[in-house]
Scaffold this motif. Structure first.
Motif, mmCIF file in Angstrom:
data_model
loop_
_atom_site.group_PDB
_atom_site.id
_atom_site.type_symbol
_atom_site.label_atom_id
_atom_site.label_comp_id
_atom_site.label_asym_id
_atom_site.label_seq_id
_atom_site.Cartn_x
_atom_site.Cartn_y
_atom_site.Cartn_z
ATOM 1 N N PRO A 255 2.572 5.128 6.218
ATOM 2 C CA PRO A 255 3.830 5.571 6.511
ATOM 3 C C PRO A 255 5.256 5.796 5.240
ATOM 4 C CG PRO A 255 2.679 5.124 8.445
ATOM 5 C CD PRO A 255 2.119 4.367 7.177
ATOM 6 N N ALA A 256 5.868 6.243 5.338
ATOM 7 C CA ALA A 256 6.744 6.221 4.434
ATOM 8 C C ALA A 256 8.126 5.937 4.223
ATOM 9 C CB ALA A 256 7.499 7.908 4.348
ATOM 10 N N LEU A 257 8.625 5.160 5.906
ATOM 11 C CA LEU A 257 9.618 4.781 6.518
ATOM 12 C C LEU A 257 8.849 3.450 6.009
ATOM 13 C CD1 LEU A 257 10.990 6.131 9.496
ATOM 14 C CD2 LEU A 257 12.038 5.974 7.447
ATOM 15 N N ALA A 258 7.475 2.941 6.712
ATOM 16 C CA ALA A 258 7.531 1.135 6.548
ATOM 17 C C ALA A 258 7.121 0.836 4.873
ATOM 18 C CB ALA A 258 5.985 1.986 6.782
ATOM 19 N N LEU A 259 6.606 2.245 4.102
ATOM 20 C CA LEU A 259 6.527 2.420 2.808
ATOM 21 C C LEU A 259 7.876 1.530 2.150
ATOM 22 C CD1 LEU A 259 4.853 2.308 -0.398
ATOM 23 C CD2 LEU A 259 5.197 4.272 -0.242
ATOM 24 N N ALA A 260 9.055 2.400 2.726
ATOM 25 C CA ALA A 260 10.905 1.985 1.698
ATOM 26 C C ALA A 260 11.007 0.664 2.216
ATOM 27 C CB ALA A 260 11.334 3.162 2.689
ATOM 28 N N ALA A 261 10.743 0.355 3.965
ATOM 29 C CA ALA A 261 11.052 -0.704 4.308
ATOM 30 C C ALA A 261 9.963 -1.608 3.277
ATOM 31 C CB ALA A 261 10.915 -0.948 5.994
ATOM 32 N N LYS A 262 8.886 -1.638 3.394
ATOM 33 C CA LYS A 262 8.959 -2.952 2.777
ATOM 34 C C LYS A 262 8.769 -3.289 1.327
ATOM 35 C CE LYS A 262 5.016 -5.918 2.653
ATOM 36 N NZ LYS A 262 5.634 -7.345 3.907
ATOM 37 N N ALA B 62 10.161 6.280 -2.391
ATOM 38 C CA ALA B 62 10.124 5.055 -3.019
ATOM 39 C C ALA B 62 8.868 4.816 -3.556
ATOM 40 C CB ALA B 62 9.100 4.447 -1.001
ATOM 41 N N ARG B 63 8.390 5.748 -4.362
ATOM 42 C CA ARG B 63 8.003 5.588 -5.475
ATOM 43 C C ARG B 63 8.730 5.411 -5.922
ATOM 44 N NH1 ARG B 63 2.823 6.670 -5.807
ATOM 45 N NH2 ARG B 63 1.199 7.464 -3.497
ATOM 46 N N ARG B 64 10.403 6.114 -6.167
ATOM 47 C CA ARG B 64 10.888 6.458 -7.964
ATOM 48 C C ARG B 64 11.624 4.945 -7.745
ATOM 49 N NH1 ARG B 64 11.913 11.476 -5.905
ATOM 50 N NH2 ARG B 64 13.287 10.886 -4.683
ATOM 51 N N TYR B 65 11.996 4.312 -6.050
ATOM 52 C CA TYR B 65 12.527 3.027 -6.461
ATOM 53 C C TYR B 65 11.335 2.003 -6.638
ATOM 54 C CZ TYR B 65 14.990 -0.885 -4.644
ATOM 55 O OH TYR B 65 15.511 -1.563 -4.079
ATOM 56 N N ARG B 66 9.976 2.155 -6.662
ATOM 57 C CA ARG B 66 8.635 1.258 -7.107
ATOM 58 C C ARG B 66 9.586 1.001 -8.133
ATOM 59 N NH1 ARG B 66 3.462 2.024 -7.515
ATOM 60 N NH2 ARG B 66 3.789 3.531 -7.928
ATOM 61 N N PRO C 202 0.752 -1.469 -0.644
ATOM 62 C CA PRO C 202 -0.361 -0.279 0.069
ATOM 63 C C PRO C 202 0.537 1.872 0.055
ATOM 64 C CG PRO C 202 0.182 -0.976 2.375
ATOM 65 C CD PRO C 202 0.797 -2.369 1.402
ATOM 66 N N LEU C 203 0.617 2.009 -0.892
ATOM 67 C CA LEU C 203 1.635 3.496 -1.120
ATOM 68 C C LEU C 203 1.367 4.306 -0.165
ATOM 69 C CD1 LEU C 203 2.240 3.612 -5.131
ATOM 70 C CD2 LEU C 203 3.167 2.580 -3.349
ATOM 71 N N GLY C 204 0.004 4.155 0.567
ATOM 72 C CA GLY C 204 -0.734 5.139 0.927
ATOM 73 C C GLY C 204 0.186 4.876 2.374
#
Length: 365
Positions: A269-276, A346-350, A265-267
């Motif tokens: 928190p950013a830290l959780a998003l990056a780690a995931k 994180a979105r760029r990495y995705r 889920p992109l929504g």
């Protein structure tokens, strides 16, 4: 009151006093599912009474051939009734409120010392199973959303409740971090309420409704399918690492995902998003480098430089937290929202992961 007894061989009562049984049942168990001692005393009783004409057990008792009077005799009347014949047994099928007026009256008579009272017995006819109170929660939620319920609850939607779901989740995390057992129980209840609330709203959908039973059934099926080492045959994964890999593989098969990034889920928190995202890439066996912070120096004290140096010595949780804190502070000093900045990275990495998958023809594993 005398403790409930399961002794089927006990006598019906002592001569001249009789026996008075208060039979309790739970609304959380389907009517008619009574214990053997309950059925036995009902069939052997000289009289069975119930003050609630709508009691859910009555149709099943009558179907079993038990004559039930819908009456509410007083404690004095019941004592006199049991004393009217030797070994006479009277059963009171307790109403939902537990018959407080009756039990108080019996206690007064027994405590007066002036009367010969019958043998008094409290006999549970059915017991709550583990998780039975969840049925009460479903009932309460239904009452709140139904006509005549709470106007505020009735007007809520999935969208309007999102902020409360997030707040309750964060409050739950805080109680875990603080090891507050009492608060943990309360916050778990608040999170559970959100699940019931959303499920009740979903049940009202005009075209595609589903209920809390559908929600529970879905997660039951999922847990069984994803735990072949528990519910399956021999040869299933047994080590934590094998179980984790099996979980990811089964999940990908269920979802028919084409990318390791699907389902992240992109929504969040950013830290959780990056780690995931990094975790998914590592599990998928992809070689996608992390974004470069650029070539412009940030200074000797910059967190990026510190992380590079610390990696050689090992980075623990406390040091990682300190570095992230410093980096967030430095971003704020430059007018940068660290949450937004990391989310964009994180979105760029995705996007880079998707491009690598297209180039390698890799599917989600």
């Amino acid at each position: 009151m005398v403790a409930a007894s399961n002794d089927d061989t006990r006598e019906a009562g002592t001569p001249g006093t009789g026996r008075l049984v208060l039979l309790t049942t739970t609304h959380r168990i389907a009517p008619g599912l009574l214990s053997w001692p309950a059925w036995k005393v009902l069939h052997e009783a000289d009289r069975v009474v119930c003050s609630d004409p709508e009691h859910p057990q009555l149709p099943y008792l009558r179907e079993a051939g038990i004559a039930v009077e819908t009456a509410a005799p007083t404690a004095r009347e019941l004592v006199d009734d049991t004393a009217s014949g030797e070994g006479r047994t009277v059963v009171v099928v307790s109403a939902a409120d537990g018959e407080p007026a009756l039990t108080d009256g019996l206690a007064r008579i027994a405590g007066s010392g002036r009367d010969t009272v019958p043998e008094l017995e409290l006999l549970p006819g059915s017991y709550d199973l583990p998780g039975a109170r969840l049925l009460d929660l479903v009932h309460v939620m239904d009452r709140l959303r139904s006509p005549g319920g709470c106007p505020w609850d009735a007007q809520q939607t999935h969208a309007s409740l999102v902020k409360y779901l997030l707040e309750e989740a964060y409050e739950l995390v805080e109680t875990i971090e603080e090891d507050d057992r009492e608060a943990l129980r309360e916050e778990l209840g608040d999170v559970l309420l959100q699940v019931l609330f959303h499920s009740r709203i979903a049940e009202e959908h005009p075209d595609d409704p589903f209920s809390i039973d559908d929600v529970a059934g879905g997660i039951v099926d999922k847990l069984i399918h994803r735990h072949p080492h528990v519910f399956g045959s021999s040869g299933a994964p047994t080590t934590p690492a094998e179980i984790e890999q099996s979980w990811d593989r089964l999940k990908a098969q269920e979802k028919q995902r084409e990318s390791v990034t699907e389902g992240v889920p992109l929504g969040q928190p950013a830290l959780a998003l990056a780690a995931k995202l990094v975790q998914r890439v590592r599990r998928g066996g992809l070689d996608v480098p992390l974004p470069s912070p650029g070539t412009e120096p940030l200074g000797a004290e910059a967190p990026v430089a510190e992380v590079t140096a610390a990696e050689a010595e090992g980075l623990d949780e406390e040091r990682a937290g300190d570095l992230l804190m410093v980096l967030a502070a430095r971003a704020a000093e430059h007018g940068i929202d660290p949450e937004s900045a990391l989310r964009a990275a994180a979105r760029r990495y995705r996007d880079a992961v998707l491009a690598a998958e297209r180039g390698a023809g890799t599917a989600a594993g």
